[in-house]
Design an enzyme around this catalytic site. Structure first.
Site, PDB file in Angstrom:
ATOM      1  N   SER A   1       1.948  -9.385  -0.624  1.00  0.00           N
ATOM      2  CA  SER A   1       1.447  -8.518  -0.925  1.00  0.00           C
ATOM      3  C   SER A   1       1.893  -7.520   0.598  1.00  0.00           C
ATOM      4  O   SER A   1       1.703  -6.826   0.450  1.00  0.00           O
ATOM      5  CB  SER A   1       0.388  -8.173  -0.996  1.00  0.00           C
ATOM      6  OG  SER A   1      -0.757  -8.705  -0.260  1.00  0.00           O
TER       7      SER A   1
ATOM      8  N   GLU B   1      -9.990   5.933   3.313  1.00  0.00           N
ATOM      9  CA  GLU B   1     -10.890   4.645   3.938  1.00  0.00           C
ATOM     10  C   GLU B   1      -9.675   3.478   4.297  1.00  0.00           C
ATOM     11  O   GLU B   1      -8.473   3.591   3.720  1.00  0.00           O
ATOM     12  CB  GLU B   1     -11.726   3.892   2.446  1.00  0.00           C
ATOM     13  CG  GLU B   1     -11.207   3.371   1.937  1.00  0.00           C
ATOM     14  CD  GLU B   1     -10.060   3.690   0.780  1.00  0.00           C
ATOM     15  OE1 GLU B   1      -9.566   4.680   0.157  1.00  0.00           O
ATOM     16  OE2 GLU B   1      -8.754   3.167   0.438  1.00  0.00           O
TER      17      GLU B   1
ATOM     18  N   LYS C   1       0.996  -1.084   0.044  1.00  0.00           N
ATOM     19  CA  LYS C   1       0.227  -0.173  -0.176  1.00  0.00           C
ATOM     20  C   LYS C   1       0.683   1.804   0.176  1.00  0.00           C
ATOM     21  O   LYS C   1       0.617   2.423  -0.354  1.00  0.00           O
ATOM     22  CB  LYS C   1      -1.352  -0.074   1.317  1.00  0.00           C
ATOM     23  CG  LYS C   1      -1.737  -1.517   0.856  1.00  0.00           C
ATOM     24  CD  LYS C   1      -3.211  -1.131   0.655  1.00  0.00           C
ATOM     25  CE  LYS C   1      -4.185  -1.600   0.382  1.00  0.00           C
ATOM     26  NZ  LYS C   1      -4.369  -2.337   0.768  1.00  0.00           N
TER      27      LYS C   1
HETATM   28  C1  LIG Z   1      -5.407  -3.799   0.995  1.00  0.00           C
HETATM   29  C2  LIG Z   1      -4.724  -5.441   0.906  1.00  0.00           C
HETATM   30  C3  LIG Z   1      -5.213  -6.160  -0.391  1.00  0.00           C
HETATM   31  C4  LIG Z   1      -5.711  -5.875  -1.177  1.00  0.00           C
HETATM   32  O1  LIG Z   1      -5.837  -4.616  -1.805  1.00  0.00           O
HETATM   33  P1  LIG Z   1      -5.508  -4.967  -3.805  1.00  0.00           P
HETATM   34  O2  LIG Z   1      -5.537  -3.375  -3.467  1.00  0.00           O
HETATM   35  O3  LIG Z   1      -6.377  -5.690  -4.643  1.00  0.00           O
HETATM   36  O4  LIG Z   1      -4.172  -5.194  -3.615  1.00  0.00           O
HETATM   37  C5  LIG Z   1      -4.297  -7.452  -0.110  1.00  0.00           C
HETATM   38  N1  LIG Z   1      -2.879  -7.585   0.564  1.00  0.00           N
HETATM   39  C6  LIG Z   1      -2.580  -6.735   1.492  1.00  0.00           C
HETATM   40  C7  LIG Z   1      -1.481  -6.980   2.032  1.00  0.00           C
HETATM   41  C8  LIG Z   1      -3.214  -5.513   2.000  1.00  0.00           C
HETATM   42  O5  LIG Z   1      -2.766  -4.643   2.300  1.00  0.00           O
END
Ligand SMILES: *Cc1c(COP(=O)(O)O)cnc(C)c1O
Length: 400
Positions: free
Chosen positions: A377, A111, A89
């Site tokens: 992610s 948000e 993020k």
């Molecule tokens: C917010 C988040 C997601 C989902 O958001 P995307 O916009 O689809 O990437 C996925 N993994 C993590 C660790 C997140 O914090």
């Protein structure tokens, strides 16, 4: 190029900017200025410097030996979990706050679901000395308490949202309401490839650094700059967009995205928008939406607060509908198992969102020399309680 919208912000049938009259000027100002800001030398210099020295990029591309043996492929993990604040993020919030400053805005709103986008926004607001207001569903405040405390420690005000099932979708609506009340001085830092044009494009570009790095990291490590497979989890679609951005036109690369099946796509407790959604408008864009027959947005359910969203970014709706990407629905029990598996086999505790991507591995048939890049992610520190509480769910697949 399928990673770019047309002039009106459409990817095929999906996208656009469906905003209330009062936001029209804000949104058109942003549409008219974002490309020149992103392409200016001063922006690029500041953005890339911060990605390097503050976020800690490039994030490693790690060969996961034990998991490769298990799944019969050559598995590389793109380690977004190692970024400052623990997820992808921050790539986006660093870029958007630089944009907000160039547009003369002084107040930031955002948000958040799992709290990762809220933390990443509060972090860059602290960095730049800007006022920060975060909207978060009361349900999520409860299940992601540590992130709430991090935001407060960083100086943000966290506004609990108590409408609907009190999760991400409701938080988005509330942020848009706030934006309508303060269109002059406020910049809304959107956390995923969702919202009215140009947000999906802005966020995809900010995250595209992920595939930019994968290209040269693969070249260095395996001698070619593309994988056979890309795998990522998908909520609104930002880490997935970043992972695939520079490969969308490269048909040698197969793309599998993992959305949150919740308790199953044939139940009422799911967040699998691509499986269960139909065309509609949500938070300013035309896309696939989970909705009732008369067009009311349905509540989304997932064990993962970050994927708990009844919509999907318009770029992804288009790519999935055209068959360019394959979308798998991964249920909560499979997710918990996969989270434990990565933890025990590679010593990496993934965010529960990312564990959806890991679970997708068992649903794809690989050849032993296939090169697979999976984006982790985020890190799972925020989810330890959820993993422990739901450990029994993973039992069907084996014991830990
Ligand atoms: C917010 C988040 C997601 C989902 O958001 P995307 O916009 O689809 O990437 C996925 N993994 C993590 C660790 C997140 O914090």
């Amino acid at each position: 190029m399928r990673n770019q919208p047309d002039n009106n912000g459409f990817y095929g049938n999906f996208g656009g900017a469906y905003v209330p009259e009062i936001l029209y000027k804000c949104v058109t100002d942003l549409q008219q200025s974002y490309q020149s800001i992103l392409e200016s030398e001063s922006f690029k210099k500041e953005y890339h410097q911060l990605l390097k020295d503050y976020v800690g990029r490039p994030s490693p591309l790690y060969y996961a030996r034990r998991m490769s043996e298990k799944y019969g492929c050559r598995l590389y993990l793109k380690r977004e979990d190692l970024n400052h604040t623990g997820a992808h993020k921050i790539n986006n919030t660093v870029g958007q706050i630089l944009m907000a400053r160039r547009m003369g805005k002084t107040r930031i709103i955002a948000e958040t679901g799992a709290g990762q986008h809220g933390v990443a926004t509060a972090t860059v607001c602290a960095l730049m000395g800007m006022q920060c207001e975060i909207f978060m569903g009361a349900t999520d405040i409860e299940r992601q308490h540590v992130n709430v405390e991090r935001m407060r420690m960083l100086g943000a005000t966290v506004h609990p949202v108590t409408t609907g099932n009190m999760t991400l979708s409701n938080a988005c609506s509330e942020a848009i309401r706030d934006w309508c009340c303060h269109p002059q001085d406020t910049f809304y830092i959107v956390g995923s490839t969702v919202g009215p044009h140009p947000y999906p494009d802005i966020v995809a570009r900010m995250q595209s650094v992920i595939s930019e790095e994968i290209k040269y990291q693969l070249q260095e490590q395996v001698g070619r700059d593309y994988p056979d497979y890309l795998v990522a989890c998908i909520g609104g679609g930002s880490n997935a967009a970043g992972t695939i951005y520079h490969y969308i036109e490269d048909e040698r690369v197969k793309i599998y995205l993992a959305e949150a099946g919740g308790q199953g796509i044939d139940t009422d407790f799911t967040a699998a928008t691509m499986h269960c959604g139909t065309e509609g408008v949500i938070h300013g864009a035309r896309t696939l939406v989970m909705q009732t027959d008369d067009g009311q947005i349905k509540e989304a359910f997932s064990i993962s607060a970050g994927l708990d969203y009844p919509g999907i970014g318009p770029m992804h709706a288009q790519l999935a509908q055209s068959g360019r990407t394959q979308v798998l629905a991964i249920n909560d029990d499979e997710t918990i198992y996969a989270g434990y598996e990565l933890t025990r086999m590679e010593g990496i505790i993934p965010a529960i969102e990312s564990a959806h991507a890991v679970a997708a591995l068992s649903k794809i048939e690989f050849k032993s020399d296939d090169i697979v890049v999976l984006t982790v992610s985020g890190r799972g520190d925020k989810d330890v309680d959820t993993y422990l509480k739901n450990k029994a769910l993973a039992k069907e697949y084996g014991n830990f």
